[in-house]
Structures are given as C-alpha cells and as structure tokens.
Enzyme design. Structure first.
Site, short mmCIF file in Angstrom:
data_model
loop_
_atom_site.label_atom_id
_atom_site.label_comp_id
_atom_site.label_asym_id
_atom_site.label_seq_id
_atom_site.Cartn_x
_atom_site.Cartn_y
_atom_site.Cartn_z
N CYS A 159 41.16 -1.58 60.62
CA CYS A 159 40.57 -0.30 61.03
C CYS A 159 41.37 0.09 62.25
O CYS A 159 41.61 -0.75 63.14
CB CYS A 159 39.10 -0.47 61.40
N ASP A 179 42.41 10.89 61.95
CA ASP A 179 41.44 9.78 61.91
C ASP A 179 40.05 10.38 62.09
O ASP A 179 39.90 11.56 62.39
CB ASP A 179 41.75 8.76 63.03
N SER A 180 39.04 9.54 61.94
CA SER A 180 37.67 9.98 62.17
C SER A 180 37.36 10.12 63.66
O SER A 180 36.41 10.79 64.04
CB SER A 180 36.70 8.96 61.57
N GLU A 239 35.41 3.27 70.55
CA GLU A 239 35.17 4.65 71.01
C GLU A 239 34.64 4.62 72.45
O GLU A 239 35.09 5.39 73.30
CB GLU A 239 34.15 5.35 70.10
N HIS A 297 40.75 1.71 64.78
CA HIS A 297 40.07 1.58 66.07
C HIS A 297 40.28 0.20 66.70
O HIS A 297 40.23 0.07 67.92
CB HIS A 297 38.56 1.79 65.91
N CYS A 342 43.93 6.09 59.39
CA CYS A 342 42.57 5.58 59.17
C CYS A 342 42.58 4.77 57.88
O CYS A 342 42.95 5.29 56.82
CB CYS A 342 41.62 6.77 59.05
N1 DGL Z 1 39.44 4.32 62.22
C1 DGL Z 1 38.91 4.28 60.92
C2 DGL Z 1 39.58 3.23 60.05
O1 DGL Z 1 40.73 2.92 60.26
C3 DGL Z 1 37.43 4.40 60.65
C4 DGL Z 1 36.41 4.32 61.72
C5 DGL Z 1 35.10 4.94 61.28
O2 DGL Z 1 35.00 6.18 61.38
O3 DGL Z 1 34.20 4.22 60.81
O4 DGL Z 1 39.02 2.73 59.12
#
Ligand code: DGL
Length: 264
Positions: free
Chosen positions: A189, A11-12, A153, A191, A75
């Site tokens: 997302c 993931d990012s 985050e 997150h 992600c």
């Molecule tokens: N967690 C990521 C997603 O599922 C992206 C979050 C990001 O880096 O903007 O899209």
C-alpha cells in the site's frame, strides 16, 4: 520545444507521495499533478465494484482537465482492481502500482514473505498471481490494515502515534502460523513506506521492507525517455473534496514539490 504536459499521479490520499518522491528524484525536470481522492478515501475498505466504478471515471475527468503525458496510479488497491479498466478507458500510458512480491522474493533468505496491504488489496487474485509467478518457492502471508493507512495519513498531518500502534499492525502479520519465518515484508500500500521508519522501529526483529516506488520511478523515466520537458517544472496537489490543510501537511506537500493546492 518545451512540452508542458505534466505527469499525473493518483491515490486515495497522501500515500502516492511515496511514489512521487523517487519519481521526482529521477525526473526533477517534470511537472507533477498529484491527485488525492480524499472524497473517496479510504479505498481499502471498499468493495471491488465501488473501486472499479469510481477510479476510471475520475481519472477520465482528471485527464481531460490536466492533459498529462502519462498517468501513474500510485495506489495498490486501485491498481490491483482497476488498472485494466483505466488502461482501456484512457488513450495514454498508464503505470500501475502492484505489490512488490517479485523483488521481495529475489531477496528473501528465509523464503517467507509478508504482504502488508489494504484489506481490498490482499484479497485480490492479482496477489495470488504475483505469488505464483514470482514467489512459488516462498510462503506468502498477507495482512490487510486500514489502521496503518490512517497512521500514515495522521503522520503527514503532524499527528505522531506511539510504536504500540505499529506493533499491533505488524503482529497481524508476524503472529500468523509460520509468520516467525518472515524476513521480508512487501509494503503493498503506497501509504506504508511513509511509515517505514516506525514499522522498522516497532518490529520485534530485523525485517527488510520492500515497496514499488523506485521501480515505478524507473518505469516512468523509461516511458518518457527522449521527451521534451516544461520550461519551468511545477507541482500541484489536487484534492477531490474540501480538505483542511494544516501546517504539517502543507510542509509535507511543499517538501515534495507540490507548491500549489487546489480542489477538483
Ligand atoms: N494508498 C492506497 C494503496 O496503495 C490505499 C489506501 C486506502 O485508501 O485505503 O492501496
């Protein structure tokens, strides 16, 4: 014979931990490499071209280094843009994370669904396609939020925000025309499931939140069915750029089985 190859999740940032948790619950015998591309974070405000150039190349390097049995792109942004390119570049199974519109449509009573993702994800044709295939009789409203990624985050760093911040994000979805009909929200997302409790508490009425984590866990279990496992399962978090790991983040990683931390 033991098979030491890990499962690599990508993931990012910390979002993919919402996919790691249900996967580890199903497959505690596996070793995991969890990669947070903090060097490229946040993905959601980047262009399609940037993501398409970055993700397959980075995963290629990671696969060479860690020799995983399988890769999970945990992600939605990276998956909806680059899943096909990653699959073409890697000679191993790659599981992607795409917005859980199908399960949301299966459970919505009001036939109005919200899709909360990053800006990059909610504008993808992939989302049009999922909506047309699985939610043709539903209204599907979308909202992209970089703020909610930041809130997740921050939460894992131990920095809690008040519910007003979450209310504001939700209003971007619910205050759209017909948004008052929404009964089910896709957390598109990875997150966002990390802040599902805060979203539920901030919501002006009861909403069901749906995410892809449990489905991905089942898919990984299916793809690895019958395989051998490491003698001792391990977990490592890999960051792609220098990062300050405070006590709260370290505890969050350890809680998810990631006892080792390294920089790529
Ligand atoms: N967690 C990521 C997603 O599922 C992206 C979050 C990001 O880096 O903007 O899209």
């Amino acid at each position: 014979m033991a098979d030491e190859r890990p499962i690599l999740m990508f993931d990012s940032g910390v979002g993919g931990l919402s996919v790691l948790a249900p996967t580890r619950a199903l497959l505690p015998q596996a070793s995991y490499i969890y990669v947070a591309d903090n060097g490229g974070f946040p993905y959601g405000i980047r262009s399609e071209g940037e993501i398409a150039a970055r993700v397959p190349a980075l995963l290629g390097r990671l696969v060479e280094r860690h020799h995983p049995r399988l890769v999970v792109i945990a992600c939605n942004t990276a998956s909806t843009i680059a899943l096909a390119a990653v699959r073409a570049a890697l000679d191993l199974p790659v599981v992607g994370t795409v917005p859980a519109i199908k399960p949301a449509a299966e459970q919505s009573h009001s036939r109005a669904i919200g899709v909360l993702g990053t800006d990059a994800t909610v504008r993808q044709p992939y989302v049009d396609d999922l909506s047309a295939r699985f939610a043709a009789d539903c209204i599907v409203l979308r909202h992209g939020s970089a703020r909610l990624v930041e809130l997740a985050e921050a939460k894992l760093r131990g920095e809690a925000a008040g519910l007003d911040a979450y209310r504001e994000v939700l209003s971007g979805l619910l205050d759209q025309p017909e948004g008052n009909r929404i009964d089910t929200v896709v957390l598109a997302c990875t997150h966002f499931p990390l802040v599902a409790d805060e979203l539920a508490a901030a919501a002006p009425r009861q909403l069901s939140f749906v995410d892809g984590g449990p489905g991905i866990a089942r898919r990984v279990a299916h793809l690895t069915d019958g395989q051998d496992w490491p003698e001792t399962a391990s977990g490592e978090a890999v960051f792609t750029a220098p990062v300050e790991i405070g006590d709260a983040l370290r505890a969050a990683l350890i809680e998810r089985g990631l006892g080792r931390i390294s920089i790529l």
